[in-house]
Enzyme design. Structure first.
Site, PDB file in Angstrom:
ATOM      1  N   SER A   5      68.054 -84.105 -45.978  1.00 48.42           N
ATOM      2  CA  SER A   5      66.654 -84.067 -46.446  1.00 48.42           C
ATOM      3  C   SER A   5      65.780 -83.283 -45.822  1.00 48.42           C
ATOM      4  O   SER A   5      65.808 -81.898 -45.971  1.00 48.42           O
ATOM      5  CB  SER A   5      66.176 -85.832 -46.212  1.00 48.42           C
ATOM      6  N   ASP A  18      69.356 -89.184 -56.958  1.00 43.72           N
ATOM      7  CA  ASP A  18      68.084 -89.046 -55.953  1.00 43.72           C
ATOM      8  C   ASP A  18      66.726 -88.987 -56.554  1.00 43.72           C
ATOM      9  O   ASP A  18      66.676 -87.980 -57.286  1.00 43.72           O
ATOM     10  CB  ASP A  18      68.672 -87.775 -55.084  1.00 43.72           C
ATOM     11  N   HIS A  33      70.020 -90.785 -52.808  1.00 41.19           N
ATOM     12  CA  HIS A  33      69.635 -89.717 -51.468  1.00 41.19           C
ATOM     13  C   HIS A  33      70.290 -89.661 -50.035  1.00 41.19           C
ATOM     14  O   HIS A  33      70.630 -88.758 -49.447  1.00 41.19           O
ATOM     15  CB  HIS A  33      68.239 -89.975 -51.287  1.00 41.19           C
TER      16      HIS A  33
END
Length: 563
Positions: free
Chosen positions: A384, A496, A528
């Site tokens: 991320s 995601d 995710h």
């Protein structure tokens, strides 16, 4: 000496002091937590230093007293409270407080009854109490650190005040630094944001506490509509709140099937040094090595070394899974979690360099000094925000062997925030008024100018200051990555909703089309967290126990093996 013996010692009437060693000070009073306190024996003065019997001091502080043998005929007396200790010997000016030697202003002395008199201030302060002199009343004022049970009650009340929107009551108990870092309006905004993400507050599930140095740390586990969260409150010795944060509740962890604990060992390490040193864990395969190694870099917000979210620990999955396949892994608690109060104090100057990049580079440096690691094959894996910043980390250390990007954004972060909030609005999890407010703040982020960073108080948008946003203005991760020589692996879950396959994953592929040593893998059923699911992904999905897919671990291990 146990606490019962301590209470026996205190039941004496008067002290027969050794001739000439001290003078009584009947005009000196004592107050404990603001209330007058009259022990059986008043303080005595030796060269201007107030002494009290150790049993009396222990009783004031509710401390434990233990005795042990020492060199010669002297006896060591140790007082312990909330994880802190001080050990003294009668007649010796040197004592040991919390593991360090200290020099006492006056040597402790023993009465003819065998009672040890000790310097009041030094003993109290070593155990976290505060000692002041009130000249007007000629009183020694002692502020005693609370016990864990009392502090836990304060923490529970603080959470109940938050739930009841009584923010003023919570802020009233903040210490000076917290008051400056989190005024009432910011506390209210933070609590409202928590409920936007986790759903409406429902109840307190449990309370647990622990002691770190002079602080009591309380975790109040709260059930919200969509998740269980730990409200973490740190209390100083004055019972003031010096830290407040929210994290996913701690859950029992079960290793995935692809992990074999017999194939690796784990060691506690420290990443970096000085004021920002971070606790970490090094997971190393069994054998002689040298082994390739991977540093794990978390996403946004305060995060522990496992990147815990609800019952899930994706970074522990990765560490144990890769170590089971012959790859060492270093993970560490994020700076914004370990040093929350200190980071809040410098919020106006905070950028991703201090939040993420510096510590990732320090972790790489630590591995280069670690026996059994192949220093030519140290990789960085960013998830991320960590993936978004992977090119900056690679730019900071060209010696890194390669970069692994898991769900790394390529677009401006404010655009991601807006996309996420729009998606949540489509699911009915936030209303249109909240979405409109986010849109307004995104517009203001894009309009920021360099002089906004110098404004007082700091300009804060979407929970971050102008300095943070301006540091990222114009940052294009694929463009930076294209300039790097290191090989790169990009992984993306098709489900995601936070980092989008059609925008961000495709952004890497388009921006690095000319880079021959970049590889890509899209996983159709992963979210995710790179965990399996079905249908539309939602925040509540992160509260379902799961593990990073075994195919992801295998693909990373195979790629590292090729480099």
């Amino acid at each position: 000496m146990n606490r019962l013996f301590k209470m026996c010692l205190i039941a004496f009437v008067g002290l027969l002091l050794m001739a000439g060693m001290a003078s009584a000070a009947p005009d000196i009073g004592l107050a404990v937590n603001g209330k007058a306190y009259a022990p059986a024996t008043a303080p005595v003065l030796v060269d201007g230093t107030a002494l009290l019997p150790l049993p009396v001091i222990a009783d004031i502080l509710a401390a434990d007293v233990n005795t042990g043998s020492a060199a010669g005929e002297q006896q060591t007396v140790t007082l312990a409270l909330n994880g802190q200790t001080i050990a003294i010997q009668p007649g010796q000016v040197e004592a040991v407080a919390n593991g360090s030697k200290v020099t006492l202003p006056v040597a402790p002395q023993t009465t003819t009854d065998g009672i040890v008199l000790a310097p009041l201030r030094v003993v109290c302060e070593a155990l976290g109490a505060k000692v002041d002199w009130n000249n007007a009343t000629r009183t020694i004022d002692i502020t005693v650190p609370p016990g864990e049970q009392a502090v836990a009650a304060l923490a529970k009340q603080a959470v109940q005040d938050l739930a009841g929107k009584n923010y003023a009551a919570v802020v009233k108990n903040f210490d000076r630094d917290m008051t400056a870092a989190c005024p009432q309006d910011k506390l209210q905004s933070t609590w409202e944001t928590v409920q936007q993400q986790a759903g409406a507050y429902q109840s307190i599930a449990s309370v647990r506490s622990g002691v770190y140095q002079q602080y009591v740390i309380v975790y109040v586990t709260c059930q919200f509509e969509q998740a269980a969260l730990d409200v973490r409150l740190v209390f100083n010795p004055l019972q003031q709140i010096s830290g407040l944060s929210f994290a996913n509740a701690q859950w029992a962890y079960q290793a995935p099937a692809y992990v074999n604990p017999a194939l690796f060992t784990e060691t506690a390490v420290t990443v970096g040094s000085g004021e920002w040193a971070l606790p970490g864990t090094l997971t190393v395969p069994v054998g002689q090595g040298p082994f390739p190694a991977v540093v794990l870099v978390q996403g946004s917000g305060p995060s522990d070394r496992d990147e815990s979210i609800g019952p899930n620990k994706p970074f522990r999955d990765l560490a144990w899974g890769l170590a089971s396949r012959g790859i060492a892994v270093l993970r560490y608690d994020k700076r914004t979690m370990v040093y929350q109060t200190q980071m809040a104090a410098i919020l106006g100057q905070l950028t991703v360099k201090e939040e993420t990049v510096d510590d990732a580079l320090a972790a790489v440096a630590l591995l280069r000094q670690t026996k059994g690691i192949d220093t030519s094959r140290i990789f960085v894996l960013g998830h991320s925000l960590g993936g978004y910043l992977a090119p900056r980390i690679g730019l900071g250390d060209p010696g890194i062997a390669g970069l692994i990007v898991m769900a790394g954004p390529t677009r401006p972060l404010e655009d991601l925030v807006l996309d996420q909030e729009t998606y949540l609005a489509s699911l009915g999890q936030i209303d249109q008024a909240q979405l409109a407010a986010v849109k307004q703040q995104v517009t203001r982020v894009k309009a920021l100018q360099p002089d906004d960073a110098a404004k007082t108080p700091p300009v804060t948008l979407l929970g971050l200051t102008a300095t943070y946003w301006l540091d990222l203005k114009g940052y294009n991760p694929p463009a930076v990555a294209a300039k790097l020589a290191q090989p790169m692996l990009f992984l993306q879950g098709a489900r995601d909703y936070q980092v989008l396959p059609q925008d961000d994953f495709q952004g890497w592929k388009s921006g690095l089309a000319q880079k021959s040593n970049a590889a890509y893998k899209l996983y159709e059923d992963l979210n995710h967290l790179f965990m399996t699911g079905q249908g539309k992904s939602t925040p509540s999905e992160y509260g379902t126990p799961g593990h990073v897919a075994g195919s992801v671990v295998s693909d990373i291990a195979a790629w590292v093996g090729q480099h």
